[in-house]
Design a protein around this motif. Sequence first.
Motif, PDB file in Angstrom:
ATOM      1  N   LEU B 183       0.824  -1.216   0.000  1.00 27.36           N
ATOM      2  CA  LEU B 183       0.000   0.000   0.000  1.00 27.36           C
ATOM      3  C   LEU B 183       0.857   1.265   0.000  1.00 27.36           C
ATOM      4  CD1 LEU B 183      -2.936  -0.485   2.555  1.00 27.36           C
ATOM      5  CD2 LEU B 183      -3.158   0.135   0.142  1.00 27.36           C
ATOM      6  N   ARG B 184       0.510   2.201  -0.861  1.00 26.73           N
ATOM      7  CA  ARG B 184       1.113   3.546  -0.847  1.00 26.73           C
ATOM      8  C   ARG B 184       0.195   4.389   0.025  1.00 26.73           C
ATOM      9  NH1 ARG B 184       3.109   7.921  -0.606  1.00 26.73           N
ATOM     10  NH2 ARG B 184       4.145   9.135  -2.234  1.00 26.73           N
ATOM     11  N   ILE B 185       0.710   5.009   1.103  1.00 24.34           N
ATOM     12  CA  ILE B 185      -0.143   5.677   2.085  1.00 24.34           C
ATOM     13  C   ILE B 185       0.053   7.196   2.051  1.00 24.34           C
ATOM     14  CG2 ILE B 185      -0.687   5.898   4.533  1.00 24.34           C
ATOM     15  CD1 ILE B 185       0.207   2.986   4.917  1.00 24.34           C
ATOM     16  N   PHE B 186      -1.063   7.936   1.966  1.00 24.14           N
ATOM     17  CA  PHE B 186      -1.060   9.395   2.093  1.00 24.14           C
ATOM     18  C   PHE B 186      -1.830   9.760   3.357  1.00 24.14           C
ATOM     19  CE2 PHE B 186       0.772  10.457  -1.953  1.00 24.14           C
ATOM     20  CZ  PHE B 186       0.423   9.398  -2.789  1.00 24.14           C
ATOM     21  N   GLU B 187      -1.466  10.882   3.990  1.00 22.21           N
ATOM     22  CA  GLU B 187      -2.200  11.393   5.152  1.00 22.21           C
ATOM     23  C   GLU B 187      -2.705  12.779   4.797  1.00 22.21           C
ATOM     24  OE1 GLU B 187       0.643  11.316   8.323  1.00 22.21           O
ATOM     25  OE2 GLU B 187       0.941   9.146   8.165  1.00 22.21           O
ATOM     26  N   THR B 188      -4.014  12.970   4.850  1.00 21.31           N
ATOM     27  CA  THR B 188      -4.575  14.240   4.373  1.00 21.31           C
ATOM     28  C   THR B 188      -5.557  14.845   5.364  1.00 21.31           C
ATOM     29  OG1 THR B 188      -6.464  13.176   3.277  1.00 21.31           O
ATOM     30  CG2 THR B 188      -4.469  13.481   1.951  1.00 21.31           C
ATOM     31  N   SER B 189      -5.790  16.133   5.150  1.00 20.30           N
ATOM     32  CA  SER B 189      -6.926  16.812   5.778  1.00 20.30           C
ATOM     33  C   SER B 189      -7.540  17.724   4.736  1.00 20.30           C
ATOM     34  CB  SER B 189      -6.498  17.650   6.974  1.00 20.30           C
ATOM     35  OG  SER B 189      -7.544  18.554   7.305  1.00 20.30           O
ATOM     36  N   CYS B 190      -8.820  17.602   4.494  1.00 23.75           N
ATOM     37  CA  CYS B 190      -9.503  18.476   3.547  1.00 23.75           C
ATOM     38  C   CYS B 190      -9.793  19.832   4.150  1.00 23.75           C
ATOM     39  CB  CYS B 190     -10.792  17.821   3.066  1.00 23.75           C
ATOM     40  SG  CYS B 190     -10.466  16.327   2.126  1.00 23.75           S
ATOM     41  N   THR B 191      -9.647  19.936   5.465  1.00 25.29           N
ATOM     42  CA  THR B 191      -9.886  21.221   6.160  1.00 25.29           C
ATOM     43  C   THR B 191      -8.627  22.072   6.121  1.00 25.29           C
ATOM     44  OG1 THR B 191     -11.344  19.989   7.628  1.00 25.29           O
ATOM     45  CG2 THR B 191     -10.716  22.195   8.319  1.00 25.29           C
ATOM     46  N   THR B 192      -7.461  21.470   6.429  1.00 26.00           N
ATOM     47  CA  THR B 192      -6.208  22.254   6.467  1.00 26.00           C
ATOM     48  C   THR B 192      -5.427  22.109   5.164  1.00 26.00           C
ATOM     49  OG1 THR B 192      -4.952  20.383   7.301  1.00 26.00           O
ATOM     50  CG2 THR B 192      -6.027  21.795   8.940  1.00 26.00           C
ATOM     51  N   GLN B 193      -5.813  21.215   4.266  1.00 25.60           N
ATOM     52  CA  GLN B 193      -5.138  20.892   2.998  1.00 25.60           C
ATOM     53  C   GLN B 193      -3.828  20.121   3.207  1.00 25.60           C
ATOM     54  OE1 GLN B 193      -5.999  21.966  -0.313  1.00 25.60           O
ATOM     55  NE2 GLN B 193      -7.591  23.473   0.070  1.00 25.60           N
ATOM     56  N   THR B 194      -3.529  19.740   4.442  1.00 22.66           N
ATOM     57  CA  THR B 194      -2.326  18.925   4.715  1.00 22.66           C
ATOM     58  C   THR B 194      -2.351  17.687   3.835  1.00 22.66           C
ATOM     59  OG1 THR B 194      -2.535  19.575   7.026  1.00 22.66           O
ATOM     60  CG2 THR B 194      -1.061  17.722   6.537  1.00 22.66           C
ATOM     61  N   ILE B 196      -2.586  17.165   0.790  1.00 20.61           N
ATOM     62  CA  ILE B 196      -3.288  17.196  -0.511  1.00 20.61           C
ATOM     63  C   ILE B 196      -2.287  17.409  -1.655  1.00 20.61           C
ATOM     64  CG2 ILE B 196      -5.006  18.455  -1.901  1.00 20.61           C
ATOM     65  CD1 ILE B 196      -6.372  16.777   0.217  1.00 20.61           C
ATOM     66  N   PRO B 197      -1.274  18.307  -1.507  1.00 19.58           N
ATOM     67  CA  PRO B 197      -0.306  18.488  -2.605  1.00 19.58           C
ATOM     68  C   PRO B 197       0.425  17.188  -2.979  1.00 19.58           C
ATOM     69  CG  PRO B 197      -0.150  20.275  -1.038  1.00 19.58           C
ATOM     70  CD  PRO B 197      -1.045  19.267  -0.416  1.00 19.58           C
ATOM     71  N   GLU B 198       0.837  16.390  -1.964  1.00 16.87           N
ATOM     72  CA  GLU B 198       1.574  15.147  -2.242  1.00 16.87           C
ATOM     73  C   GLU B 198       0.678  14.165  -3.002  1.00 16.87           C
ATOM     74  OE1 GLU B 198       3.477  17.151   1.175  1.00 16.87           O
ATOM     75  OE2 GLU B 198       1.413  16.732   0.547  1.00 16.87           O
ATOM     76  N   TRP B 199      -0.581  14.060  -2.540  1.00 16.50           N
ATOM     77  CA  TRP B 199      -1.530  13.176  -3.215  1.00 16.50           C
ATOM     78  C   TRP B 199      -1.754  13.634  -4.645  1.00 16.50           C
ATOM     79  CZ3 TRP B 199      -4.334   9.326  -4.634  1.00 16.50           C
ATOM     80  CH2 TRP B 199      -5.583   9.507  -5.243  1.00 16.50           C
ATOM     81  N   CYS B 200      -1.920  14.947  -4.868  1.00 21.39           N
ATOM     82  CA  CYS B 200      -2.171  15.461  -6.214  1.00 21.39           C
ATOM     83  C   CYS B 200      -0.979  15.246  -7.130  1.00 21.39           C
ATOM     84  CB  CYS B 200      -2.549  16.942  -6.152  1.00 21.39           C
ATOM     85  SG  CYS B 200      -4.219  17.220  -5.525  1.00 21.39           S
ATOM     86  N   ARG B 201       0.220  15.399  -6.594  1.00 18.12           N
ATOM     87  CA  ARG B 201       1.422  15.189  -7.405  1.00 18.12           C
ATOM     88  C   ARG B 201       1.479  13.728  -7.874  1.00 18.12           C
ATOM     89  NH1 ARG B 201       5.479  16.452  -3.826  1.00 18.12           N
ATOM     90  NH2 ARG B 201       4.467  18.509  -3.774  1.00 18.12           N
ATOM     91  N   TRP B 202       1.188  12.801  -6.944  1.00 14.18           N
ATOM     92  CA  TRP B 202       1.206  11.361  -7.285  1.00 14.18           C
ATOM     93  C   TRP B 202       0.193  11.080  -8.387  1.00 14.18           C
ATOM     94  CZ3 TRP B 202      -2.334   7.417  -7.360  1.00 14.18           C
ATOM     95  CH2 TRP B 202      -1.827   6.113  -7.357  1.00 14.18           C
ATOM     96  N   LEU B 203      -0.980  11.713  -8.279  1.00 18.12           N
ATOM     97  CA  LEU B 203      -2.047  11.471  -9.253  1.00 18.12           C
ATOM     98  C   LEU B 203      -1.692  12.098 -10.608  1.00 18.12           C
ATOM     99  CD1 LEU B 203      -4.798  10.110  -9.188  1.00 18.12           C
ATOM    100  CD2 LEU B 203      -5.798  12.300  -8.506  1.00 18.12           C
ATOM    101  N   GLU B 204      -1.147  13.307 -10.554  1.00 16.26           N
ATOM    102  CA  GLU B 204      -0.800  14.023 -11.789  1.00 16.26           C
ATOM    103  C   GLU B 204       0.279  13.270 -12.572  1.00 16.26           C
ATOM    104  OE1 GLU B 204       0.107  18.632 -13.152  1.00 16.26           O
ATOM    105  OE2 GLU B 204       0.590  17.984 -11.120  1.00 16.26           O
ATOM    106  N   GLU B 205       1.263  12.732 -11.840  1.00 14.21           N
ATOM    107  CA  GLU B 205       2.343  11.974 -12.508  1.00 14.21           C
ATOM    108  C   GLU B 205       1.777  10.825 -13.330  1.00 14.21           C
ATOM    109  OE1 GLU B 205       5.604  12.665  -8.948  1.00 14.21           O
ATOM    110  OE2 GLU B 205       4.814  10.648  -9.333  1.00 14.21           O
ATOM    111  N   ARG B 206       0.731  10.185 -12.823  1.00 15.24           N
ATOM    112  CA  ARG B 206       0.162   9.028 -13.516  1.00 15.24           C
ATOM    113  C   ARG B 206      -0.864   9.418 -14.563  1.00 15.24           C
ATOM    114  NH1 ARG B 206       2.417   8.165  -9.348  1.00 15.24           N
ATOM    115  NH2 ARG B 206       3.388   6.193  -8.743  1.00 15.24           N
ATOM    116  N   SER B 207      -1.332  10.647 -14.483  1.00 20.15           N
ATOM    117  CA  SER B 207      -2.371  11.076 -15.428  1.00 20.15           C
ATOM    118  C   SER B 207      -1.802  11.638 -16.708  1.00 20.15           C
ATOM    119  CB  SER B 207      -3.255  12.143 -14.773  1.00 20.15           C
ATOM    120  OG  SER B 207      -3.765  11.676 -13.555  1.00 20.15           O
ATOM    121  N   ARG B 208      -0.490  11.813 -16.759  1.00 20.53           N
ATOM    122  CA  ARG B 208       0.133  12.369 -17.966  1.00 20.53           C
ATOM    123  C   ARG B 208      -0.220  11.504 -19.162  1.00 20.53           C
ATOM    124  NH1 ARG B 208      -0.056  16.428 -17.220  1.00 20.53           N
ATOM    125  NH2 ARG B 208       1.171  17.675 -15.782  1.00 20.53           N
TER     126      ARG B 208
END
Lengths: 211, 211
Positions: B183-194, B196-208
Amino acid sequence: RKVLEKNDEIARLNRALIEGHGLFSINIVSSPGAGKTSILERTIERLRGSVRIAVIEGDVQTDFDAQRVARYGVPAIQIVTHGGCHLEAKLVQDALARLDLKELDLLVIENVGNLVCPANYDLGEALKVVVLSTTEGDDKPLKYPVMFRNASVLIINKTDLLPYVSCDLETVRRNALQINPQLRIFETSCTTQTGIPEWCRWLEERSRRPS
Amino acid sequence: RKVLEKNDEIARLNRALIEGHGLFSINIVSSPGAGKTSILERTIERLRGSVRIAVIEGDVQTDFDAQRVARYGVPAIQIVTHGGCHLEAKLVQDALARLDLKELDLLVIENVGNLVCPANYDLGEALKVVVLSTTEGDDKPLKYPVMFRNASVLIINKTDLLPYVSCDLETVRRNALQINPQLRIFETSCTTQTGIPEWCRWLEERSRRPS
Ligand SMILES: Nc1nc2c(ncn2[C@@H]2O[C@H](COP(=O)(O)OP(=O)(O)OP(=O)(O)O)[C@@H](O)[C@H]2O)c(=O)[nH]1
Ligand SMILES: Nc1nc2c(ncn2[C@@H]2O[C@H](COP(=O)(O)OP(=O)(O)OP(=O)(O)O)[C@@H](O)[C@H]2O)c(=O)[nH]1
Ligand SMILES: [Mg+2]
Ligand SMILES: [Mg+2]
Ligand SMILES: [Zn+2]
Ligand SMILES: [Zn+2]
């Protein structure tokens, strides 16, 4: 559907057995982690002196919840479904055979954490209690309506977290009563014990054995 | 089981169609209210300038989630299962026919809130992302193991609530990796945005898309 017919037949037998012994019984349902076992722990702590309680636990895997409950000195039977997403009447029938119903006043069945499927499976209980935590959002009664329609009681749990989540209690109540106007609603926190006495009084009143 | 075989056949067709257009696709699963739609909202806000995203929403009732997502200007199709506790490949196949896949880089499917059944239904996605909120408790990977075993990514959401709940992040990680060491694990908060950038980068890399 043949499966539900067979299930309902066994549920009727379970109910006759439970009610024949003068027991009150509830089937507690919720999403995973809404606080079913925590509410049970608070409830047993407060009622074990006046009400003889037994618990049947349902989980996909592990016996963690039965272990938590057994610490309070009440009989706790763990059903492991090995992947099944809800309890069925047959599993409860087998568990009932392992309890001495003559020695009990209240039977609590904690179902598998799932806000969908358990709504459709009668286990033989007197009524369903659905637990919704403030952290799940106030739209859940509208998004997962069958569970709220088939329940008699709604416990809104984790009210201590209200300052930190975007959940509005009035909206939860309005949405839940729109789906089921007969719902009896309690608001609790297992951390601060808010609302636990009212919930326990309601349960104790119904658990009185005929003297 | 005939049902799963038929489902997997359609899932293979879906996957061929999605991958044939060079799209990356994820199937987001969780308990009700863990934060799937909230994570999607934060993700779209951050990626909509660089990645062309479409969302297929699955719910038992209502189109609230599709409405939330559509506010960000991305195509959002709502599937209402009318009681079904999980999405199936056929429903996704019908939704795909309504999207222009040539114009997309990333397809997100948000499944029905249920930590059990959706684990067994392939929809044709590249991988499953399971969201677990800190408020559900740190024992969930052990209690609902199949979902964590069949997912590739775990997002531990609502980390802003850690000070107020009895959830230990190390325990969640340990329990999840015990069930699925990959498992690749991310820790997030939608309230503080903690996180979220790391998760988005991982997703963007694969969406190219292949240029
Ligand atoms: N802050 C807060 N946390 C709570 C409350 N009630 C339960 N919790 C926490 O919520 C998490 C889940 O509680 P459980 O009692 O295990 O929930 P459950 O519904 O029995 O979970 P499953 O049986 O796995 O579906 C645990 O970390 C509890 O400590 C509450 O009122 N307030
Ligand atoms: N404090 C806090 N609340 C959050 C966070 N993420 C989501 N929430 C809240 O959690 C509740 C549920 O969020 P949703 O995004 O609707 O969850 P979901 O998983 O999409 O729910 P369903 O689609 O109904 O299963 C809402 O009240 C959100 O505001 C977070 O990181 N921190
Ligand atoms: Mg429990
Ligand atoms: Mg959602
Ligand atoms: Zn089910
Ligand atoms: Zn199901």
